[in-house]
Design an enzyme around this catalytic site. Structure first.
Site, PDB file in Angstrom:
ATOM      1  N   TYR A   1       0.186  -6.810  -3.763  1.00 30.81           N
ATOM      2  CA  TYR A   1      -0.719  -7.555  -2.971  1.00 30.81           C
ATOM      3  C   TYR A   1      -1.853  -8.267  -3.946  1.00 30.81           C
ATOM      4  O   TYR A   1      -2.239  -7.489  -4.729  1.00 30.81           O
ATOM      5  CB  TYR A   1      -1.053  -6.752  -1.611  1.00 30.81           C
ATOM      6  CG  TYR A   1      -0.427  -7.068  -0.286  1.00 30.81           C
ATOM      7  CD1 TYR A   1       0.819  -6.220  -0.160  1.00 30.81           C
ATOM      8  CD2 TYR A   1      -1.176  -7.777   0.749  1.00 30.81           C
ATOM      9  CE1 TYR A   1       1.362  -6.473   1.144  1.00 30.81           C
ATOM     10  CE2 TYR A   1      -0.646  -8.093   1.712  1.00 30.81           C
ATOM     11  CZ  TYR A   1       0.722  -7.335   2.051  1.00 30.81           C
ATOM     12  OH  TYR A   1       1.300  -7.756   3.328  1.00 30.81           O
TER      13      TYR A   1
ATOM     14  N   ASP B   1      -6.342   2.036  -1.665  1.00 29.59           N
ATOM     15  CA  ASP B   1      -6.444   1.023  -2.878  1.00 29.59           C
ATOM     16  C   ASP B   1      -7.709   1.018  -3.633  1.00 29.59           C
ATOM     17  O   ASP B   1      -7.733   0.568  -4.540  1.00 29.59           O
ATOM     18  CB  ASP B   1      -6.148  -0.565  -2.213  1.00 29.59           C
ATOM     19  CG  ASP B   1      -4.630  -0.593  -1.965  1.00 29.59           C
ATOM     20  OD1 ASP B   1      -3.919  -0.141  -2.921  1.00 29.59           O
ATOM     21  OD2 ASP B   1      -4.460  -1.202  -0.883  1.00 29.59           O
TER      22      ASP B   1
HETATM   23 CU    CU Z   1       0.683  -6.718   4.809  1.00 28.87          CU
END
Ligand code: CU
Length: 618
Positions: A372, A294
């Site tokens: 996320y 990420d």
């Molecule tokens: Cu997770």
């Protein structure tokens, strides 16, 4: 206004000046995109020596028409191009344009449309396409251009755009050559229906006993207690440091020192998240490639949330705006990107009736990465501790399963027709500790072992701590060990204070996890930093990211693994400590539809940095 620090991020006008130089040199012609535009940090040696340094921008350019990447350095003050070079064989991080291209290409692909039609989906406006970094899983991946793997979701009623996965459908797309290479359809799995998705957001019914009226949260007015924030400089009680939001790493702290009343003592030159990787454990065709890096494959800056005082952080928070560049090199404002605030710190110490209450200073930001949301929190304590917590929340990557199925050992059912695949989150932190100066520093490992029974340990209860200096980079690749309570300190061996002992800071790990992906697997090769929990390197300006500068589509072997193979000496040197923090996420129904915050972290604790408890008096 305090004088700017050489590591302060580029300002909006510096970004504009950089863009003007790029335009004047024709470097943005032909659809060339700016993939990264960041401060080109001056050499640490110059900064520490107080030498004047030029303000420079480091730019990564991507020419999609020719699939070439180049690195450019611009002197922002002089408005001149300092250097420019093509970097062969790399792909910069993915950006929004790559995702949009992938969406257009699969939307026009006959096999993709046929696969959607087999699921009764005919309107492309109903479909959300999500582009995953492709990784590199074989020779055919290595030989091709700029790749992504596209998966799809049926549009949902709210922000939970991943609630309705179109399972089993993956396209490999070359976004530079603008073609769909391959469409894999593993077979139709029912798409979770919209009602189930809406249902998931229902609150619990009212409790059987009435709830008390909402608490009026007391807040401390900023004028009474709190940090002094001046540009990027933060000063709070004895702590002095700088804070910035950088496009790739997100929150970065630098120039961290502790004011002992006579001078500011150096603790850490720079602290950052150097890389992340989130490997999913499902080896199936639709999942094996889901290992996004990420930081290096996406970047934390563009997804930074605008924080709201009183909601995301306490009402007394000071909120700092940040500025990054867009893909044309223009200014992109990130309002309220960083929160700085003081909060109650619980009990500092107590003895009988004598008590000290603690306060602590928090630096906080949140980045959304796909589904996320990650919060990053650094906390400064009066007792000299610096703590870090990563907060995981947002929406898990769901997998559609037949409604009658209860998922399997690879996933956990979280809602009717929806499972969440077991996965891990790894974070690598680069901690450039400079204990009472950059040099001489060294890394010391301590372990505690039971003493052998014998005349000197007649009752068998003895145990002792042993310490050793980790003299080179290969010896400093270390794992956690519960049995010996292994710890690491970065130490300045110069005798200090009334005890005449070295000064140091210790890394105190919290919960951690070993990787499950096999050693030698593509993800382990590319995320070589998973090979140890702790690494130490001899300082080098260019060594910033644990998986290397360009992890996207990399074959692996770069970053910490490559640098430490040189086995440079670490004694009396300027050392950098790197910590790999892992979380194994076996999802629960309670993690759906949005995950309650899960946290993990570590602490940096003074050991011999002070002569005694620094939280006395006051
Ligand atoms: Cu997770």
């Amino acid at each position: 206004m305090s004088s700017p620090h050489p590591l302060d991020p580029l300002t909006a006008s510096e970004i504009r000046a950089t863009q003007a130089v790029l335009n004047a040199r024709g470097l943005l012609d032909g659809g060339t995109r700016v993939m990264l535009l960041d401060l080109h940090e001056p050499p640490k040696a110059d900064v520490l020596a107080g030498r004047a340094t030029a303000r420079e921008a480091f730019v990564v350019l991507y020419d999609a028409a020719h699939n070439t990447t180049s690195e450019v350095v611009v002197d922002v003050g002089a408005r001149i191009l300092r250097s420019s070079r093509v970097v062969a064989g790399v792909e910069p991080a993915l950006d929004g344009a790559d995702a949009a291209t992938a969406e257009t290409l699969v939307g026009a692909s006959e096999p993709w449309r046929a696969a959607l039609a087999r699921r009764g989906i005919t309107r492309s406006s109903d479909v959300i396409v999500f582009a995953w970094p492709a990784g590199q899983f074989g020779a055919e991946d290595a030989a091709r251009g700029r790749l992504v793997r596209a998966v799809a979701y049926l549009r949902a009623a709210n922000d939970n755009e991943m609630a309705r996965p179109i399972e089993g459908l993956v396209a490999l797309v070359d976004v530079s050559a603008r073609r769909v290479i391959q469409v894999d359809d593993e077979g139709v799995v029912p798409v979770p229906d919209a009602a189930s998705e809406r249902n998931a957001w229902r609150p619990l019914p009212q409790p059987t006993t009435p709830e008390p009226s909402p608490i009026a949260w007391s807040t401390v007015p900023r004028a009474v207690a709190g940090p002094r924030v001046d540009g990027h400089a933060v000063s709070w009680r004895r702590w002095r440091f700088h804070v910035a939001l950088r496009p790739r790493e997100g929150l970065v702290l630098y120039g961290i020192g502790f004011d002992d009343g006579t001078r500011v003592r150096s603790v850490m030159y720079r602290a950052s998240l150097s890389e992340m990787v989130v490997p999913y454990g499902d080896p199936g065709a639709g999942w094996y490639f889901r290992n996004s890096f990420d930081v290096g494959e996406i970047g934390l800056g563009p997804g930074v949330a605008a924080l709201e005082a009183g909601v995301d952080c306490p009402a007394n928070a000071t909120l700092l705006d940040a500025t990054i560049a867009n893909d044309r090199g223009g200014v992109r404002a990130l309002p309220r990107a960083i929160a700085v605030y003081e909060r109650d710190g619980g009990l500092a110490w107590k003895h009988g009736r004598d008590t000290r209450r603690a306060r602590e200073l928090v630096v906080f930001s949140v980045s959304r990465l796909g589904n996320y949301d990650y919060g990053f929190e650094w906390t400064f304590h009066e007792d000299g501790t610096i703590a870090h917590r990563v907060l995981l929340t947002g929406v898990m990557t769901p997998k559609a399963i037949a409604p009658k199925d209860r998922a399997d050992s690879l996933a956990h059912a979280v809602a009717p027709g929806i499972a969440a695949v077991h996965h891990q989150h790894f974070f690598n932190y680069r901690l450039d500790l400079d204990i009472d100066g950059a040099v001489p520093n060294q890394v010391v490992e301590s372990e505690t072992h039971a003493l052998a029974p014998g005349p000197a340990n007649a009752h068998g209860g003895g145990f002792a701590m042993q310490e050793r200096v980790l003299a080179t980079e290969l010896t400093a690749r270390r794992s956690l060990d519960l049995h010996s309570g292994r710890r690491w300190r970065v130490e300045n061996p110069t005798p200090h204070g009334t005890l005449g002992e070295p000064t140091s800071y210790e890394l105190v790990p919290g919960a951690n996890a070993d990787p499950f992906a096999a050693e030698g697997s593509p993800v382990r090769r590319r995320a070589g930093f998973l090979g140890a929990a702790v690494w130490a390197t001899a300082y080098a300006d260019s060594e910033r990211y644990a998986a290397g500068d360009y992890p996207n589509q990399s074959a692996g072997g770069d970053g910490l693994v490559r640098w430490t193979a040189a086995d440079r000496g670490l004694t009396g040197a300027d050392v950098v400590l790197w910590y790999t923090l892992g979380i194994t996420h076996n999802p629960r129904p309670e993690d759906w539809p949005v995950m309650p915050v899960h946290e993990a972290g570590f602490r940096l604790v003074p050991v011999g940095f002070f002569d005694r408890n620094p939280v006395l008096g006051r």
